[in-house]
Design an enzyme around this catalytic site. Structure first.
Site, PDB file in Angstrom:
ATOM      1  N   THR A 263      -8.750   6.297  -2.679  1.00 30.92           N
ATOM      2  CA  THR A 263     -10.108   5.812  -2.945  1.00 30.92           C
ATOM      3  C   THR A 263     -11.095   6.954  -2.793  1.00 30.92           C
ATOM      4  O   THR A 263     -12.172   6.922  -3.401  1.00 30.92           O
ATOM      5  CB  THR A 263     -10.505   4.657  -2.000  1.00 30.92           C
ATOM      6  OG1 THR A 263     -10.202   5.050  -0.657  1.00 30.92           O
ATOM      7  CG2 THR A 263      -9.773   3.385  -2.360  1.00 30.92           C
TER       8      THR A 263
ATOM      9  N   LYS B  35      -9.270  13.870   3.604  1.00 28.88           N
ATOM     10  CA  LYS B  35      -8.351  12.727   3.678  1.00 28.88           C
ATOM     11  C   LYS B  35      -7.455  12.946   4.888  1.00 28.88           C
ATOM     12  O   LYS B  35      -7.430  14.038   5.449  1.00 28.88           O
ATOM     13  CB  LYS B  35      -7.511  12.608   2.402  1.00 28.88           C
ATOM     14  CG  LYS B  35      -6.903  13.944   1.957  1.00 28.88           C
ATOM     15  CD  LYS B  35      -6.166  13.832   0.638  1.00 28.88           C
ATOM     16  CE  LYS B  35      -7.051  13.769  -0.577  1.00 28.88           C
ATOM     17  NZ  LYS B  35      -7.050  12.494  -1.265  1.00 28.88           N
ATOM     18  N   ARG B  36      -6.718  11.928   5.312  1.00 29.42           N
ATOM     19  CA  ARG B  36      -5.794  12.125   6.414  1.00 29.42           C
ATOM     20  C   ARG B  36      -4.835  13.280   6.096  1.00 29.42           C
ATOM     21  O   ARG B  36      -4.465  13.498   4.933  1.00 29.42           O
ATOM     22  CB  ARG B  36      -5.001  10.832   6.669  1.00 29.42           C
ATOM     23  CG  ARG B  36      -5.799   9.780   7.409  1.00 29.42           C
ATOM     24  CD  ARG B  36      -6.203  10.211   8.802  1.00 29.42           C
ATOM     25  NE  ARG B  36      -5.089  10.284   9.694  1.00 29.42           N
ATOM     26  CZ  ARG B  36      -4.812   9.387  10.646  1.00 29.42           C
ATOM     27  NH1 ARG B  36      -5.606   8.346  10.824  1.00 29.42           N
ATOM     28  NH2 ARG B  36      -3.764   9.543  11.427  1.00 29.42           N
TER      29      ARG B  36
ATOM     30  N   LYS C 166     -14.589   7.870  -4.985  1.00 31.32           N
ATOM     31  CA  LYS C 166     -15.912   8.198  -4.431  1.00 31.32           C
ATOM     32  C   LYS C 166     -16.403   9.522  -5.016  1.00 31.32           C
ATOM     33  O   LYS C 166     -17.579   9.669  -5.371  1.00 31.32           O
ATOM     34  CB  LYS C 166     -15.844   8.331  -2.908  1.00 31.32           C
ATOM     35  CG  LYS C 166     -15.422   7.085  -2.160  1.00 31.32           C
ATOM     36  CD  LYS C 166     -15.103   7.427  -0.696  1.00 31.32           C
ATOM     37  CE  LYS C 166     -14.265   6.357  -0.041  1.00 31.32           C
ATOM     38  NZ  LYS C 166     -13.652   6.798   1.236  1.00 31.32           N
TER      39      LYS C 166
ATOM     40  N   HIS D  80       0.798  -1.235   0.000  1.00 26.43           N
ATOM     41  CA  HIS D  80       0.000   0.000   0.000  1.00 26.43           C
ATOM     42  C   HIS D  80       0.820   1.269   0.000  1.00 26.43           C
ATOM     43  O   HIS D  80       0.250   2.350   0.056  1.00 26.43           O
ATOM     44  CB  HIS D  80      -0.895   0.053   1.238  1.00 26.43           C
ATOM     45  CG  HIS D  80      -2.111  -0.809   1.145  1.00 26.43           C
ATOM     46  ND1 HIS D  80      -3.292  -0.372   0.598  1.00 26.43           N
ATOM     47  CD2 HIS D  80      -2.332  -2.082   1.523  1.00 26.43           C
ATOM     48  CE1 HIS D  80      -4.187  -1.337   0.654  1.00 26.43           C
ATOM     49  NE2 HIS D  80      -3.628  -2.396   1.206  1.00 26.43           N
TER      50      HIS D  80
ATOM     51  N   LYS E 254       0.136  14.524   0.899  1.00 26.95           N
ATOM     52  CA  LYS E 254      -1.184  14.790   0.325  1.00 26.95           C
ATOM     53  C   LYS E 254      -1.382  16.286   0.036  1.00 26.95           C
ATOM     54  O   LYS E 254      -2.325  16.680  -0.639  1.00 26.95           O
ATOM     55  CB  LYS E 254      -2.278  14.275   1.265  1.00 26.95           C
ATOM     56  CG  LYS E 254      -2.318  12.736   1.353  1.00 26.95           C
ATOM     57  CD  LYS E 254      -3.387  12.263   2.338  1.00 26.95           C
ATOM     58  CE  LYS E 254      -3.443  10.763   2.532  1.00 26.95           C
ATOM     59  NZ  LYS E 254      -4.264  10.065   1.511  1.00 26.95           N
TER      60      LYS E 254
HETATM   61  C1  LIG Z   1     -12.362   7.015   1.504  1.00 29.87           C
HETATM   62  C2  LIG Z   1     -11.899   7.446   2.832  1.00 29.87           C
HETATM   63  C3  LIG Z   1     -10.533   7.681   3.059  1.00 29.87           C
HETATM   64  C4  LIG Z   1      -9.493   7.580   1.960  1.00 29.87           C
HETATM   65  O1  LIG Z   1      -9.390   8.834   1.336  1.00 29.87           O
HETATM   66  P1  LIG Z   1      -8.160   9.194   0.362  1.00 29.87           P
HETATM   67  O2  LIG Z   1      -8.563  10.502  -0.212  1.00 29.87           O
HETATM   68  O3  LIG Z   1      -8.107   8.113  -0.666  1.00 29.87           O
HETATM   69  O4  LIG Z   1      -6.954   9.275   1.199  1.00 29.87           O
HETATM   70  C5  LIG Z   1     -10.132   8.086   4.311  1.00 29.87           C
HETATM   71  N1  LIG Z   1     -11.023   8.244   5.312  1.00 29.87           N
HETATM   72  C6  LIG Z   1     -12.339   8.042   5.132  1.00 29.87           C
HETATM   73  C7  LIG Z   1     -13.267   8.251   6.276  1.00 29.87           C
HETATM   74  C8  LIG Z   1     -12.818   7.629   3.895  1.00 29.87           C
HETATM   75  O5  LIG Z   1     -14.126   7.410   3.736  1.00 29.87           O
END
Ligand SMILES: *Cc1c(COP(=O)(O)O)cnc(C)c1O
Length: 814
Positions: free
Chosen positions: A657, A549-550, A661, A369, A555
């Site tokens: 991911t 995102k985190r 979404k 990952h 990022k």
């Molecule tokens: C989808 C999701 C992530 C992943 O987000 P990225 O933008 O791909 O880092 C992290 N936290 C939550 C709560 C999510 O639903």
């Protein structure tokens, strides 16, 4: 509360093919039954919590039929099983997801309405199960649901953390963590399985008895199982999430207790419970801590013992294990599975070394990952040798075998410089190693596993991540889901490729209007929530620009924050220049010990405070950073997004991911060529994606110039102004030098190339502004993004694992 009578004219039960359909009356009676007999409450004196629990139990009853059927069929047919080992499952709320997959959403709403209850209030009462940090844990949750939809006989294995990911608050703009306590209320979805319990050892020593190595652990704990059913779309199949809780192996020491030594009497219990006490709040840096290694081994050993026990209840020869079992390792966290499976096969089941190694390798698959070198797990040989002495022996011999069998360069080796490299261990002990996006899998071959790839050129493969369309469209975006149902039928929910048939509608002005209306309704709802929870007034007709995102330097939330400041500065200078109004949303948590990320959070909040108080730009720009980003917040924000920020330094984001979404929900992406952005752009079309920034190759080249940041800043009036405003304390007048360190790093230690990409990012943002001013064109492109996002269903990902790695067919007929 008085109940209105349910008559024959009450809402009919919505139907799901293949499932018995309980009526509104039947479900209403079920809920009342649970209220009375499970919760011992009177309907007239029940709290929202009571109603939620009773509703959850009523739904849970409906999950049992598909769950039993899937379990029985798997036993009866001897089908191959998949086991997904993951230290994280970021599942979120379960009630609405289960209702939707069982086709009971409307029925339950009607049953509750008949009791004067509002379904949405009850849904909101459920705490998020936050047993994960972010993308990696959410992927595991999407996979469980997709395996249940596609028809894979599957178990997820993890830890039943008492405290999931911490809750985030802001105090004076700074992140403050408080413990998460989802288990302070009973969790209605799980079944305790005290009969499924295994002893897990630690420490001690390994000794030879009659020529065989035997591990004599110095400590033992018991792993006790809790099962949660996960039902797939339309209840045709179900998978199981089995989570382990730590219990003491020794009997409670009554004598000590009676002699007044309460602490000593409680010590074994405290020790065991520590293993399942808390989730480590970071999956991007190795903890290097004994407890973390113990947690990883605890989960892995319990899972493997359970897998072998189940296997032996059905089959006799362990040599055939890979014919009937596939075990997938979600990152290196469960990489001890290689040596542990060999240990169990050899020390407990008398298999020879070579056969054990062959069987283990044919059974295991490993998903990588991350390329961040600092995130690859390594344990000192001292720690590994003391916590898992027998495993240390096995690891060393695996390494020697590998060295003998291959002419490997000196850089290759599991044990090097007194460290055990868990990535190399996982690679060598797996028959397939996969990356999580096309770009990432190629970079895995070129970087982290360059030498191992040369020795094993067929081992690395790609399985691009995906997200489940049930939660990330049908549940979270009913407005767009209904429009899709009306326009192309409901088939997309099971086969997201059906979205392709939406493409022609991008040219249809009437459809575009409906599409825009659905988006606007979602934005109005989000604006209402922002007003209620944060007291910020935002305009639903402004562009909703979302980065959730985190918090991590790679990022590049900082890049977005700098651009926000530059935009504000420009708007103030020429407020009448025809700016596109924007609301910038940020969401995300920083690891508690990650100083730089926490400073970025502080800056974003300071910037938000300053900008939101400015009367000159009030109608043009707002910045919103709701605290405690989690799955439920994602479900609220994503359907309302116009612009998706996917701006990581190229080569750093394995897949992402969140990007999928947001695309699925009709946001246009502004992004770099990183992770799955590359595939998103290829599929939706370059014209329908705002690309900017250096490529992964360009990043590597640019870094060779040690003055890259200074040169970029000197070339950019905008960026110089931004850094100047921050240094002067414009956003922190109470402490003007608050961000001197941050600005100094921007000039001199810009490892993630914020400066180098700034101007390109600014230009792409202005292109987005321009397009947004022509709603017809924006909406056409947004519709094409939806229509071309079918590839990003996690059902497709799971089918890829089934074909390329697990060799498992679907158990479903169609
Ligand atoms: C989808 C999701 C992530 C992943 O987000 P990225 O933008 O791909 O880092 C992290 N936290 C939550 C709560 C999510 O639903």
């Amino acid at each position: 509360m008085t109940a209105s009578p349910v008559t024959a004219s009450s809402a009919p039960a919505s139907s799901v093919s293949g499932l018995a359909r309980p009526t509104v009356d039947a479900l209403r009676a079920k809920i009342l039954h649970h209220l009375e007999y499970t919760l011992a409450k009177d309907a007239g004196h029940s709290s929202r919590y009571d109603w939620r629990m009773a509703t959850s139990f009523a739904i849970r009853d409906e999950m049992l039929k598909p769950w039993f059927a899937a379990t029985r069929q798997t036993y009866d047919t001897g089908a191959k099983r998949v086991y997904y080992l993951s230290m994280e499952f970021l599942i979120g709320r379960l009630l609405e997801d289960a209702m939707i997959n069982l086709g009971l959403h409307e029925t339950i709403a009607a049953a509750l309405a008949a009791e004067g209850q509002t379904l949405s209030d009850i849904i909101e009462d459920e705490p998020d199960a936050a047993l994960g940090n972010g993308g990696l844990g959410r992927l595991a949750a999407c996979f469980l649901e997709s395996m249940a939809t596609v028809g894979v006989p599957a178990h997820g294995y993890g830890i039943r953390y008492e405290h999931g990911l911490f809750r985030q608050r802001f105090e004076g703009g700074q992140q403050v963590e408080t413990p998460e306590d989802w288990l302070s209320q009973p969790h209605p979805w799980e079944f305790a399985r005290p009969e499924a319990a295994y002893i897990v050892g630690f420490k001690g020593h390994s000794e030879l008895r009659r020529g065989k190595s035997v591990w004599v652990p110095g400590e033992t704990v018991k792993a006790s199982a809790y099962d949660t059913p996960v039902v797939g779309w339309q209840g045709k199949w179900a998978s199981t999430l089995r989570l382990w809780a730590g219990l003491p192996t020794t009997q409670f020491d009554l004598e000590r207790f009676n002699n007044g030594d309460y602490t000593a009497a409680a010590a074994p219990e405290a020790l065991a419970r520590t293993l399942s006490r808390v989730l480590y709040p970071d999956d991007t840096t190795p903890a290097g801590k004994e407890l973390r290694l113990k947690q990883e081994y605890f989960m892995t050993s319990a899972a493997l013992q359970d897998i072998l026990r189940r296997y032996q209840s059905q089959f006799s020869t362990l040599a055939d294990l890979p014919k009937h079992v596939a075990i997938q390792l979600n990152d290196t966290h469960p990489a001890i599975a290689g040596p542990e499976l060999m240990r169990l096969l050899m020390d407990q089941h008398d298999m020879g070394w070579d056969e054990a190694q062959t069987v283990a390798r044919a059974t295991l698959g490993y998903t990588n990952h991350t390329l961040l070198p600092e995130a690859l797990e390594r344990w000192s040989t001292y720690l590994m040798g003391s916590v898992l002495p027998r495993h240390m022996e096995i690891i060393q011999r695996i390494d020697e075998d590998h060295a003998k069998a291959h002419k490997r360069p000196p850089s290759v080796g599991i044990v090097q410089h007194n460290e055990v490299k868990m990535g190399d261990l996982a690679f060598i002990m797996s028959h397939k190693v996969n990356g999580v996006s096309a770009l990432h899998s190629e970079l895995v071959k070129e970087t982290v596993f360059h030498d191992l790839h040369k020795l094993h050129p067929d081992r690395i493969t790609n399985e691009t991540n995906g997200v489940t369309p049930r939660r990330w469209m049908r549940l979270s975006n009913p407005a767009l889901s209904t429009l899709l149902d009306e326009t192309i039928g409901e088939g997309w929910t099971r086969d997201l490729d059906h979205l392709k048939t939406l493409e022609p509608f991008a040219q249809d002005a009437a459809f575009r209007e409906k599409f825009a209306a659905a988006k606007r309704a979602n934005k109005v709802a989000l604006a209402g929530w922002v007003q209620d929870t944060m007291g910020i007034d935002i305009n639903p007709d402004a562009m909703f620009d979302i980065q959730i995102k985190r918090l991590h330097e790679y990022k590049r939330q900082l890049l977005n924050c700098f651009e926000t400041i530059a935009l504000w500065h420009n708007m103030r200078q020429t407020p009448d220049a025809g700016w596109t109004p924007r609301v910038k949303f940020f969401g995300g948590k920083s690891a508690p010990g990650y100083f730089v990320a926490k400073e970025i959070i502080h800056l974003i909040n300071d910037v938000a405070r300053t900008i939101n108080a400015d009367p000159v730009t009030g109608h043009l720009l707002k910045v919103v950073y709701p605290p405690n980003y989690n799955v439920s917040m994602a479900q609220r924000l994503i359907p309302a997004a116009d612009l998706s920020e996917q701006i990581s330094t190229a080569g750093k984001e394995a897949s992402g991911t969140g990007n999928m979404k947001l695309t699925l929900n009709g946001a246009l992406t502004i992004g770099t060529l990183d992770g799955a952005n590359v595939e998103i752009r290829d599929l939706v079309g370059a014209d329908n994606f705002f690309l900017f920034g250096l490529t992964a190759d360009g990043v590597e080249k640019r870094r060779k110039n040690i003055n890259h940041a200074r040169e970029a800043i000197e070339d950019s009036q905008n960026l110089r102004d931004v850094l100047q405003m921050i240094v002067e304390g414009r956003f922190s007048p109470e402490e003007p030098d608050r961000y001197h360190g941050l600005v100094d790093r921007a000039w001199h230690h810009d490892h993630y190339l914020v400066a180098a990409d700034f101007d390109s990012y600014w230009e792409a943002q202005r292109a987005a502004d321009a397009l947004y001013r022509t709603p017809q064109d924006w909406n056409r492109k947004a519709i094409l993004n939806v229509a071309r996002s079918g590839f990003f269903s996690s059902d497709r990902t799971i089918r890829g694992y089934m074909a390329d790695i697990w060799d498992v067919p679907s158990a479903l007929k169609d």
